[in-house]
Motif scaffolding. Structure first.
Motif, PDB file in Angstrom:
ATOM      1  N   ALA A   1       0.831  -1.205   0.000  1.00 24.76           N
ATOM      2  CA  ALA A   1       0.000   0.000   0.000  1.00 24.76           C
ATOM      3  C   ALA A   1       0.866   1.256   0.000  1.00 24.76           C
ATOM      4  O   ALA A   1       0.471   2.279  -0.520  1.00 24.76           O
ATOM      5  N   ALA A   2       2.052   1.167   0.575  1.00 28.70           N
ATOM      6  CA  ALA A   2       2.911   2.338   0.693  1.00 28.70           C
ATOM      7  C   ALA A   2       3.735   2.596  -0.565  1.00 28.70           C
ATOM      8  O   ALA A   2       4.429   3.581  -0.643  1.00 28.70           O
ATOM      9  N   GLU A   3       3.653   1.717  -1.547  1.00 34.98           N
ATOM     10  CA  GLU A   3       4.508   1.847  -2.717  1.00 34.98           C
ATOM     11  C   GLU A   3       3.911   2.676  -3.844  1.00 34.98           C
ATOM     12  O   GLU A   3       4.564   2.894  -4.844  1.00 34.98           O
TER      13      GLU A   3
ATOM     14  N   GLU B   1       9.277   8.432  -2.779  1.00 30.01           N
ATOM     15  CA  GLU B   1       9.317   9.789  -3.316  1.00 30.01           C
ATOM     16  C   GLU B   1       9.015   9.793  -4.813  1.00 30.01           C
ATOM     17  O   GLU B   1       9.350   8.858  -5.534  1.00 30.01           O
ATOM     18  N   TYR B   2       8.389  10.890  -5.234  1.00 31.26           N
ATOM     19  CA  TYR B   2       8.005  11.093  -6.628  1.00 31.26           C
ATOM     20  C   TYR B   2       8.465  12.493  -7.001  1.00 31.26           C
ATOM     21  O   TYR B   2       8.393  13.413  -6.184  1.00 31.26           O
TER      22      TYR B   2
ATOM     23  N   LYS C   1       7.182  17.843  -5.900  1.00 31.88           N
ATOM     24  CA  LYS C   1       7.781  16.633  -5.365  1.00 31.88           C
ATOM     25  C   LYS C   1       6.798  16.076  -4.346  1.00 31.88           C
ATOM     26  O   LYS C   1       6.153  16.833  -3.623  1.00 31.88           O
ATOM     27  N   ILE C   2       6.681  14.761  -4.322  1.00 33.06           N
ATOM     28  CA  ILE C   2       5.755  14.104  -3.390  1.00 33.06           C
ATOM     29  C   ILE C   2       6.551  13.137  -2.524  1.00 33.06           C
ATOM     30  O   ILE C   2       7.395  12.394  -3.023  1.00 33.06           O
ATOM     31  N   LYS C   3       6.248  13.147  -1.232  1.00 33.02           N
ATOM     32  CA  LYS C   3       6.807  12.154  -0.317  1.00 33.02           C
ATOM     33  C   LYS C   3       5.633  11.405   0.309  1.00 33.02           C
ATOM     34  O   LYS C   3       4.747  12.016   0.907  1.00 33.02           O
ATOM     35  N   LEU C   4       5.638  10.105   0.129  1.00 35.07           N
ATOM     36  CA  LEU C   4       4.611   9.234   0.684  1.00 35.07           C
ATOM     37  C   LEU C   4       5.097   8.733   2.039  1.00 35.07           C
ATOM     38  O   LEU C   4       6.260   8.335   2.166  1.00 35.07           O
ATOM     39  N   ASN C   5       4.212   8.736   3.051  1.00 34.54           N
ATOM     40  CA  ASN C   5       4.656   8.209   4.343  1.00 34.54           C
ATOM     41  C   ASN C   5       4.751   6.688   4.281  1.00 34.54           C
ATOM     42  O   ASN C   5       4.262   6.056   3.342  1.00 34.54           O
ATOM     43  N   SER C   6       5.387   6.093   5.263  1.00 33.92           N
ATOM     44  CA  SER C   6       5.673   4.660   5.216  1.00 33.92           C
ATOM     45  C   SER C   6       4.428   3.788   5.279  1.00 33.92           C
ATOM     46  O   SER C   6       4.461   2.636   4.857  1.00 33.92           O
TER      47      SER C   6
END
Length: 152
Positions: free
Chosen positions: A22-24, A103-104, A121-126
């Motif tokens: 789910a975090a990917e 990160e994207y 820029k996007i940072k997805l939490n774990s």
């Protein structure tokens, strides 16, 4: 007893692998939170095409007391001038970072309130439940961040 421990271990691994899966990815529906007011602004749906490029469009505008949402992007330029905000594609050309799976980068974000397009820029939490959307001009330090919360 050993069988029970193995079942618990297997169950834990399956739950963690689902959690990691789910975090990917950032595809799905996200509630944007205004960095200035703390209120929800809208729901953005992020999709990915066959080449791995992510885009996002506004699928819901959230009204709040004392604020009337814009209907069209009157500050936008070019082909986006006076386009309806509902359905407007605001995230473009975002790609997963080669350095970090959470990160994207490389894309742009449109602020429909002022019509300006920013590098993003996007940072997805774990856990895959929140992203930090960073819009900036020139260098990343000069910009603003918003939190988006997964809705699906």
């Amino acid at each position: 007893m050993k069988l029970f421990k193995n079942i618990l271990l297997l169950g834990s691994l399956l739950m963690m692998s689902g959690h990691l899966f789910a975090a990917e990815d950032i595809t799905g529906k996200w509630r944007s939170i205004d960095d200035k007011t703390g209120f929800s602004k809208g729901i953005i749906e992020i999709t990915k095409d066959a080449s791995g490029v992510y885009t996002g469009k506004i699928i819901e505008v959230i009204p709040r007391p004392g604020y009337t949402p814009k209907i069209v992007c009157d500050q936008c330029t070019g082909t986006l001038k006076n386009k309806p905000i509902l359905g407007l594609q605001i995230l473009n050309n975002m790609k997963k970072s080669a350095k970090n799976d959470l990160e994207y980068e490389g894309g742009t974000i449109l602020d429909p309130l002022n019509g300006k397009v920013y590098k993003s820029k996007i940072k997805l939490n774990s856990t895959g439940t929140r992203i930090t959307m960073r819009g900036y001009v020139g260098v990343e330090v000069v910009g603003r961040s918003q939190t988006w919360i997964r809705q699906d």
